[in-house]
Scaffold this active site. Structure first.
Site, mmCIF file in Angstrom:
data_model
loop_
_atom_site.group_PDB
_atom_site.id
_atom_site.type_symbol
_atom_site.label_atom_id
_atom_site.label_comp_id
_atom_site.label_asym_id
_atom_site.label_seq_id
_atom_site.Cartn_x
_atom_site.Cartn_y
_atom_site.Cartn_z
ATOM 1 N N TYR A 1 27.092 12.825 72.186
ATOM 2 C CA TYR A 1 26.697 14.053 71.769
ATOM 3 C C TYR A 1 25.688 14.033 70.640
ATOM 4 C CZ TYR A 1 29.611 16.508 75.303
ATOM 5 O OH TYR A 1 30.085 16.885 76.263
ATOM 6 N N LYS B 1 62.690 13.734 65.975
ATOM 7 C CA LYS B 1 61.873 15.078 66.195
ATOM 8 C C LYS B 1 60.387 14.809 66.446
ATOM 9 C CE LYS B 1 60.917 14.550 61.254
ATOM 10 N NZ LYS B 1 61.327 14.702 60.078
HETATM 11 C C1 LIG Z 1 61.588 13.741 59.121
HETATM 12 C C2 LIG Z 1 62.791 13.613 58.374
HETATM 13 C C3 LIG Z 1 63.284 12.393 57.997
HETATM 14 C C4 LIG Z 1 62.735 11.109 58.279
HETATM 15 O O1 LIG Z 1 61.456 10.684 57.410
HETATM 16 P P1 LIG Z 1 60.862 9.603 57.356
HETATM 17 O O2 LIG Z 1 59.865 9.287 56.275
HETATM 18 O O3 LIG Z 1 60.083 9.630 58.722
HETATM 19 O O4 LIG Z 1 61.795 8.453 57.308
HETATM 20 C C5 LIG Z 1 64.267 12.317 57.208
HETATM 21 N N1 LIG Z 1 64.944 13.757 56.568
HETATM 22 C C6 LIG Z 1 64.378 14.706 57.174
HETATM 23 C C7 LIG Z 1 65.043 16.093 56.691
HETATM 24 C C8 LIG Z 1 63.374 14.936 57.929
HETATM 25 O O5 LIG Z 1 62.887 16.045 58.234
#
Ligand SMILES: *Cc1c(COP(=O)(O)O)cnc(C)c1O
Length: 813
Positions: free
Chosen positions: A708, A482
């Site tokens: 700045y 994701k």
């Molecule tokens: C993002 C996510 C993960 C992975 O989590 P990490 O801490 O990056 O390993 C696992 N399960 C769900 C439902 C997530 O949204």
């Protein structure tokens, strides 16, 4: 190569079970994905924590492979091929290489040492290439697997071998020694690399020297620690910066070059090489020693050594113009490396159309016609859509190849070809250095500003294997890609993982999943936050929804009816304590009612998400979440009489609660090289390195301000450098004003003044650097973890904030 089966059995000490004992093999493979596998292939089913070669045998038989070296015969393939049964398939590969090596008798040079092996090998290949047909290790093939594969590349026409050997622990070198059987040894140097695999430095030296057990001559820099371990039978040819060696050297830097003064056999002469750093100078001297031993004249040595060049060994994947993907291999062209590059192309192609730009092929050892017949066979086996051949020889030899476009020189190609001729294709650019294909890469590469996020695909594999090693072999893995693969590039990561036995990919939104499908990813994909408006598209693209409420479930069932779906996989999310999405305990009965006797959908998995798996203080809370998950999921499974995949662990969960791995885990941040725990981090490799370049350097006087709002006033004379990266690229302003730093030429350069939208200024007083030099914004130093801590955030935010205008470059070592 043509080896009779009856000769293989004694060579690898195997049993045999099969139907065709009369046949011969003509190539060797350990990679089930290679399109070069055919009926003449001898496939070694190597074990390994991530990929057990035995599971691919069935597929390979379907593709026509007939001969397998195995440690067991899988039941479903018995009687369908020839099997050589051995105790250990890696040892059998090594034994095969030993057997194969002794069929040839020509001088072989073996190189080992803590660093410089590959560079010395590549340079020797360049220096000796005009006079010999050389077989050398491809890339950095110097391991327990790489060395046998390198040696197996020998053919009848070779008359000089150059192989490198690398070890990381005791006992490895004695296995490589009889495979290489060197006549001349080169020890590059002994440094700290791999110290951890040995009890002390002396043991490491003794171990490395085993490579040279039977050499006629050992080339080395004088070194008392090494010499006391040498057997008296070994003749040495030594050099040093003093007077006590066979060859005495003095080196002096001169305007980007180094003049090396040589005294040998009472004669003195100078050579100049285009490098000034100490490792390059020492590597060049190792090569010089070989030339002296071979009796080359001072003139030839001078002329050839002046042409030494930086060795680039990675195959780089780059974004090209018009939606093309480039695979840049613009620095070598020999038959062995062509095979490797074509396999790489197959694994990393982004488009179905594949083009190769190929120069004349050198140093194969084959006669010209035979060589190009083999090249043509390789190309057609890989379904290359179009071949652009550059060079006099390839232009003639491949003239009859379908879709072949010949050019005599790189310049001719560049002046005739229109950039619009390339569109949405993957282009492998593979040419010998002398063809200057780097100019073609410049021409075809997408032009963006010079900040890049480099993604190391080997590190991704390494990190995946680290987590796998902590899981039961049968536990499935879902990789979270994701948010653009945590900022690293979801498509490329998915692609790189598609051969690694990853069972699921996880995305947040349907659009992300659709983009992956459009790019040809076929791994099952779960959409974590599906919106009901996207359900129809999800069904069309074979994306599986997370179902977190009765309302959502009903909406999906409606779509399933309209689309005539049956048993469509869905994933039930339980809210055991995170309190974002998911069914709570009092909603389970309704859920069960809706799912009962429903053939439109099928519960593929039940899962939940831990809120604090990385926090020891909340261990009890996590155990409570796991307990709820256990009992709620049991309840659903019993009521529906189903047996779905269950999963609850994220990265820190895998690390801290392996007892709750159930049937699958969901790996996220750890894959990208960031552990939440300090010891965990030590086992991971850095995946992303954000780099930029120095645009301008200037000197300022005491009391002058930078940036700045005049936030920084110089306390004294300073030298400062401006970098073209700012908060619009995702670097937080809080990292400026002397809080953060970048690394330039291994030194920390503090960020002075306020970070602007597209620029920042760093203090380079006392740092040896020039305009155009690279600056590391994060990677090995500073690490994303370090940045996140200083900024009061978490590495996830740093990684996913890097703007899409920053070009991602993917590479494999
Ligand atoms: C993002 C996510 C993960 C992975 O989590 P990490 O801490 O990056 O390993 C696992 N399960 C769900 C439902 C997530 O949204």
């Amino acid at each position: 190569m043509s080896i009779q089966i009856k000769n293989i059995i004694p060579a690898i000490h195997s049993g045999f079970e099969g139907m065709h004992p009369g046949v011969a093999i003509d190539n060797v493979s350990i990679d089930s994905r290679s399109l070069q596998n055919n009926s003449g292939t001898l496939f070694f089913a190597l074990g390994g924590q991530n990929r057990d070669g035995h599971i691919y045998i069935k597929d390979l038989i379907d593709k026509g492979v007939l001969n397998f070296v195995v440690s067991r015969i899988p039941v479903d393939v018995r009687g369908k091929a020839n099997f050589f049964i051995v105790g250990n398939t890696l040892k059998a590969l090594q034994d095969f290489a030993i057997y194969y090596r002794q069929l040839f008798d020509f001088p072989v040079i073996a190189i080992t040492g803590s660093s410089g092996k590959t560079i010395v090998k590549e340079w020797l290949n360049y220096l000796l290439g005009p006079d010999y047909n050389i077989i050398r290790s491809p890339k950095s093939y110097n391991s327990q697997v790489g060395v046998p594969l390198s040696v197996i590349g020998i053919n009848e026409k070779h008359n000089l071998g150059i192989f490198e050997a690398g070890i990381s622990t005791v006992g490895e070198m004695e296995k490589l020694q009889p495979i290489i059987r060197a006549d001349i040894g080169i020890l590059t140097n002994i440094g700290p690399a791999h110290d951890e695999g040995f009890s002390d430095r002396q043991e490491k030296i003794r171990e490395k020297l085993k490579l040279f057990g039977y050499v006629k001559l050992l080339i080395l820099k004088r070194n008392a620690d090494v010499e006391k371990e040498l057997s008296h039978n070994i003749k040495t040819f030594t050099w040093s910066f003093g007077e006590d060696a066979d060859v005495q050297i003095a080196a002096q830097h001169d305007n980007g070059n180094t003049v090396i003064s040589v005294v040998y056999n009472a004669q003195a002469f100078d050579i100049t090489i285009p490098f000034t750093d100490d490792p390059s100078v020492e590597n060049a001297i190792s090569c010089l020693m070989v030339l002296l031993h071979f009796g080359y004249s001072h003139e030839v040595i001078k002329e050839r050594m002046a042409g030494l060049y930086p060795v680039e060994l990675r195959l780089q994947v780059k974004n090209g113009i018009n939606g093309c993907t480039l695979i840049d291999d613009s620095f070598s062209s020999d038959y062995q490396s062509l095979k490797i590059a074509l396999d790489f192309l197959e694994q990393h192609k982004t488009h179905s159309k594949k083009t190769i730009i190929l120069s004349d092929v050198f140093q194969s050892g084959f006669e010209t016609e035979e060589l190009y017949a083999k090249v043509a066979k390789l190309l057609s086996g890989h379904n290359i859509s179009q071949v652009i051949g550059i060079g006099e020889t390839i232009s003639k030899q491949l003239a009859d190849f379908p879709n072949f476009f010949p050019y005599s020189t790189t310049q001719e190609f560049l002046s005739h070809y229109k950039s619009s001729a390339f569109e949405n294709e993957t282009i492998l650019i593979k040419g010998a250095r002398s063809f200057r294909f780097d100019e073609i890469v410049v021409f075809l590469e997408e032009k963006t500003h010079e900040t890049v996020l480099e993604i190391n695909l080997n590190a991704i594999t390494h990190n995946l294997n680290f987590y796998k090693s902590r899981l039961k072999p049968e536990t499935r893995i879902m990789v979270m890609v994701k948010a653009f693969g945590y900022g690293s590039g979801s498509y490329e990561i998915a692609k790189a993982l598609s051969h690694q036995k990853v069972d699921y990919l996880g995305v947040a939104f349907a659009d992300e999943g659709i983009a992956l499908r459009n790019a040809g990813i076929s791994t099952p994909i779960i959409v974590m936050n599906p919106e009901s408006s996207a359900f129809a598209a999800m069904a069309a693209y074979n994306l599986e929804p997370e179902i977190y409420s009765a309302k959502e479930l009903k909406a999906f069932i409606t779509v399933a009816q309209q689309k005539n779906l049956s048993n469509y996989p869905i994933h039930i999310k339980l809210d055991t304590g995170m309190h974002r999405l998911g069914f709570q305990e009092n909603q389970l009965d309704e859920l069960i009612e809706l799912l009962k006797n429903n053939n439109l959908i099928s519960v593929k998995s039940i899962f939940s998400h831990l809120s604090s798996s990385d926090m020891p203080d909340y261990r009890d809370f996590t155990l409570d979440q796991i307990g709820k998950f256990e009992s709620w999921s049991e309840k659903i499974m019993e009521a529906l009489e189903i047996n779905p995949i269950r999963h609850i662990l994220n990265t820190s969960g895998i690390y801290n609660f392996p007892q709750a791995q159930y049937d699958m885990v969901r790996l996220g941040i750890g894959l990208y090289g960031v552990g939440n725990d300090e010891t965990e981090r030590k086992s991971l490799e850095t995946v992303g390195t954000l780099k930029t370049v120095i645009l301008q350097i200037k000197d300022i006087e005491p009391g002058e301000s930078i940036g700045y709002s005049r936030k920084f006033i110089s306390p004294g004379k300073m030298r400062i450098a401006t970098l073209p990266i700012g908060y619009a690229d995702g670097i937080r302003r809080g990292w400026g004003n002397e809080k953060g730093y970048v690394t330039i030429n291994e030194k920390k350069a503090i960020i002075t003044g306020t970070i602007s939208m597209d620029m920042m200024v760093v203090d380079v007083t006392g740092i040896d650097c020039k305009e155009g030099d690279r600056a590391v914004v994060f990677g090995a130093s500073p690490t994303v973890v370090e940045m996140a801590e200083a900024l009061g955030t978490i590495p996830y935010e740093i990684l996913t904030s890097i703007s899409q205008r920053v070009k991602r470059v993917f590479y494999k070592e």
